[in-house]
Design a protein around this motif. Structure first.
Motif, PDB file in Angstrom:
ATOM      1  N   VAL A 206       0.658  -1.026   0.087  1.00 38.15           N
ATOM      2  CA  VAL A 206      -0.035   0.156  -0.101  1.00 38.15           C
ATOM      3  C   VAL A 206       0.805   1.301   0.289  1.00 38.15           C
ATOM      4  N   ASN A 207       0.491   2.212  -0.922  1.00 38.66           N
ATOM      5  CA  ASN A 207       1.199   3.432  -0.671  1.00 38.66           C
ATOM      6  C   ASN A 207       0.344   4.509  -1.207  1.00 38.66           C
ATOM      7  N   ALA A 208       0.922   5.630  -1.359  1.00 42.49           N
ATOM      8  CA  ALA A 208       0.089   7.006  -1.537  1.00 42.49           C
ATOM      9  C   ALA A 208      -1.019   6.876  -2.916  1.00 42.49           C
ATOM     10  N   ALA A 209      -0.593   5.961  -3.806  1.00 46.90           N
ATOM     11  CA  ALA A 209      -1.327   5.878  -4.851  1.00 46.90           C
ATOM     12  C   ALA A 209      -2.589   5.049  -4.519  1.00 46.90           C
ATOM     13  N   ASP A 210      -2.572   4.349  -3.442  1.00 42.73           N
ATOM     14  CA  ASP A 210      -3.812   3.587  -3.141  1.00 42.73           C
ATOM     15  C   ASP A 210      -4.923   4.573  -2.459  1.00 42.73           C
ATOM     16  N   MET A 211      -4.652   5.905  -2.230  1.00 42.26           N
ATOM     17  CA  MET A 211      -5.538   6.623  -1.623  1.00 42.26           C
ATOM     18  C   MET A 211      -6.934   6.693  -2.559  1.00 42.26           C
ATOM     19  N   LEU A 212      -8.148   6.730  -1.953  1.00 45.92           N
ATOM     20  CA  LEU A 212      -9.191   6.868  -2.906  1.00 45.92           C
ATOM     21  C   LEU A 212      -9.339   7.980  -3.376  1.00 45.92           C
ATOM     22  N   ASP A 213      -9.949   8.282  -4.662  1.00 49.25           N
ATOM     23  CA  ASP A 213      -9.880   9.510  -5.383  1.00 49.25           C
ATOM     24  C   ASP A 213     -10.669  10.495  -4.588  1.00 49.25           C
ATOM     25  N   GLY A 214     -10.003  11.664  -4.527  1.00 44.64           N
ATOM     26  CA  GLY A 214     -10.552  12.881  -4.025  1.00 44.64           C
ATOM     27  C   GLY A 214      -9.696  13.133  -2.621  1.00 44.64           C
ATOM     28  N   VAL A 215      -9.234  12.073  -2.072  1.00 42.64           N
ATOM     29  CA  VAL A 215      -8.792  12.239  -0.595  1.00 42.64           C
ATOM     30  C   VAL A 215      -7.857  13.213  -0.336  1.00 42.64           C
ATOM     31  N   PRO A 216      -6.809  13.162  -1.069  1.00 41.36           N
ATOM     32  CA  PRO A 216      -5.631  13.949  -0.972  1.00 41.36           C
ATOM     33  C   PRO A 216      -5.972  15.576  -1.007  1.00 41.36           C
ATOM     34  N   GLU A 217      -6.940  15.631  -2.186  1.00 40.28           N
ATOM     35  CA  GLU A 217      -7.030  17.121  -2.379  1.00 40.28           C
ATOM     36  C   GLU A 217      -8.226  17.682  -1.085  1.00 40.28           C
ATOM     37  N   PHE A 218      -9.072  16.593  -0.736  1.00 36.68           N
ATOM     38  CA  PHE A 218     -10.007  17.226   0.269  1.00 36.68           C
ATOM     39  C   PHE A 218      -9.054  17.425   1.761  1.00 36.68           C
ATOM     40  N   LEU A 219      -8.082  16.539   1.977  1.00 40.14           N
ATOM     41  CA  LEU A 219      -7.423  16.860   3.188  1.00 40.14           C
ATOM     42  C   LEU A 219      -6.507  18.090   3.057  1.00 40.14           C
ATOM     43  N   GLN A 220      -6.066  18.446   1.939  1.00 42.97           N
ATOM     44  CA  GLN A 220      -5.360  19.619   1.847  1.00 42.97           C
ATOM     45  C   GLN A 220      -6.233  20.747   1.869  1.00 42.97           C
ATOM     46  N   GLU A 221      -7.345  20.768   1.535  1.00 44.82           N
ATOM     47  CA  GLU A 221      -8.291  21.904   1.393  1.00 44.82           C
ATOM     48  C   GLU A 221      -8.657  22.096   2.791  1.00 44.82           C
ATOM     49  N   LEU A 222      -9.089  21.066   3.631  1.00 42.50           N
ATOM     50  CA  LEU A 222      -9.420  21.302   5.074  1.00 42.50           C
ATOM     51  C   LEU A 222      -8.363  21.739   5.705  1.00 42.50           C
ATOM     52  N   ARG A 223      -7.172  21.432   5.694  1.00 44.51           N
ATOM     53  CA  ARG A 223      -5.955  22.056   6.434  1.00 44.51           C
ATOM     54  C   ARG A 223      -5.680  23.468   5.991  1.00 44.51           C
ATOM     55  N   GLU A 224      -5.921  23.843   4.529  1.00 43.72           N
ATOM     56  CA  GLU A 224      -5.663  25.169   4.269  1.00 43.72           C
ATOM     57  C   GLU A 224      -7.144  26.016   4.842  1.00 43.72           C
ATOM     58  N   ASN A 225      -7.807  25.496   5.053  1.00 43.06           N
ATOM     59  CA  ASN A 225      -8.974  26.206   5.709  1.00 43.06           C
ATOM     60  C   ASN A 225      -9.080  26.166   7.338  1.00 43.06           C
ATOM     61  N   ASN A 226      -8.143  25.540   8.007  1.00 41.65           N
ATOM     62  CA  ASN A 226      -8.414  25.454   9.367  1.00 41.65           C
ATOM     63  C   ASN A 226      -9.320  24.571   9.840  1.00 41.65           C
ATOM     64  N   ILE A 227      -9.736  23.649   9.278  1.00 37.58           N
ATOM     65  CA  ILE A 227     -10.643  22.564   9.547  1.00 37.58           C
ATOM     66  C   ILE A 227      -9.920  21.347  10.094  1.00 37.58           C
ATOM     67  N   ARG A 228     -10.297  20.970  11.409  1.00 38.26           N
ATOM     68  CA  ARG A 228      -9.391  20.055  12.035  1.00 38.26           C
ATOM     69  C   ARG A 228      -9.700  18.765  11.338  1.00 38.26           C
ATOM     70  N   ILE A 229      -8.484  17.884  11.248  1.00 39.83           N
ATOM     71  CA  ILE A 229      -8.897  16.490  10.898  1.00 39.83           C
ATOM     72  C   ILE A 229      -8.300  15.524  11.923  1.00 39.83           C
ATOM     73  N   GLY A 230      -9.481  14.383  11.954  1.00 36.62           N
ATOM     74  CA  GLY A 230      -9.124  13.255  12.842  1.00 36.62           C
ATOM     75  C   GLY A 230      -9.531  11.832  12.390  1.00 36.62           C
ATOM     76  N   LEU A 231      -8.961  10.822  12.961  1.00 35.91           N
ATOM     77  CA  LEU A 231      -9.248   9.537  12.247  1.00 35.91           C
ATOM     78  C   LEU A 231      -9.909   8.827  13.377  1.00 35.91           C
ATOM     79  N   GLY A 232     -11.109   8.244  12.946  1.00 32.10           N
ATOM     80  CA  GLY A 232     -11.757   7.171  13.943  1.00 32.10           C
ATOM     81  C   GLY A 232     -11.892   6.090  13.367  1.00 32.10           C
ATOM     82  N   SER A 233     -10.861   4.939  13.629  1.00 30.19           N
ATOM     83  CA  SER A 233     -10.869   3.855  12.712  1.00 30.19           C
ATOM     84  C   SER A 233     -10.843   2.520  13.895  1.00 30.19           C
TER      85      SER A 233
END
Ligand code: BG6
Ligand code: MG
Length: 218
Positions: free
Chosen positions: A86-113
């Motif tokens: 598994v590597n970065a190419a296995d991320m589901l479509d849209g995920v990296p862009e969305f994480l980046q947008e959240l970061r840039e807009n100070n919306i906090r990010i958590g994992l619940g797995s």
């Protein structure tokens, strides 16, 4: 006002749900227990030990604890084999862009797995740095649909559930989010995830604007 997102991992951030399925199927086969994709839906979001208990119940097999631990170790070994590359190419479509947008807009990010392998997988994807908090299978006592995993995320973020959107691909996860008072966007089949506030087929094209519009009526 949405101040944070809590993401499930398997099946939301990365397509590792298929590796869990493959490993459980191999285990069920080895025990001669029939195991279908529909039954697998019931395992999504559920801890390793509870997943094994369900499979054994379906097969009407009773085992002692030592044997159960042996089987869980075997399933996890197969899962680790399948997910080794598994590597970065296995991320589901849209995920990296969305994480980046959240970061840039100070919306906090958590994992619940529910997964005890979550940290290792996030490391392989190279996205650990995005997360303000990581709650995984090593930190919780109650498996989804209990809301513990998300409530702990909210506590660590010092936010109320009503300020957080949960992203989930599993029915048990959607139920956990709603039981905890969170907004919830289901990723996948709208019929399976009907308990979510809104369901989209994938993370592709997800944005803050879209997220807010999807949860604005609940
Ligand atoms: C969840 C998966 O994220 O984690 C389940 O949806 C899995 O399929 C569970 O069983 C536990 O994972 P692990 O990696 O601790 O065996
Ligand atoms: Mg999942």
């Amino acid at each position: 006002m949405i101040k944070a997102c809590l993401f499930d991992m398997d099946g939301v951030i990365v397509d590792t749900a298929k590796f869990h399925f493959k490993a459980w199927q191999r285990l069920a086969d080895s025990l001669s227990i029939p195991f279908t994709e529909e039954q697998n839906e019931e395992l999504k979001g559920v801890s390793r030990v509870e997943s094994l208990e369900k499979i054994l119940a379906w097969g009407q097999i009773q085992l002692n604890n030592a044997k159960k631990i042996e089987l869980m170790d075997l399933k996890n070994k197969w899962y680790l084999d399948y997910s080794a590359e598994v590597n970065a190419a296995d991320m589901l479509d849209g995920v990296p862009e969305f994480l980046q947008e959240l970061r840039e807009n100070n919306i906090r990010i958590g994992l619940g797995s529910s997964s005890k392998n979550a940290l290792m997988i996030l490391e392989k994807l190279g996205i650990l740095h995005f997360f303000d908090t990581i709650i995984d299978g090593n930190k919780i006592h109650m498996s989804k649909p209990h809301p513990e995993v998300f409530l702990r995320g909210a506590t660590e973020l010092k936010l109320e559930p009503s300020e957080i959107v949960v992203f989930e691909d599993a029915l048990s996860g959607v139920e956990a989010a709603k039981a905890g008072g969170f907004h919830c966007i289901g990723i996948g089949d709208a019929q399976v995830l009907a308990a979510a506030d809104a369901v989209v087929p994938s993370m592709e094209g997800m944005s803050i604007e879209r997220m807010v519009s999807l949860v604005s009526n609940d």
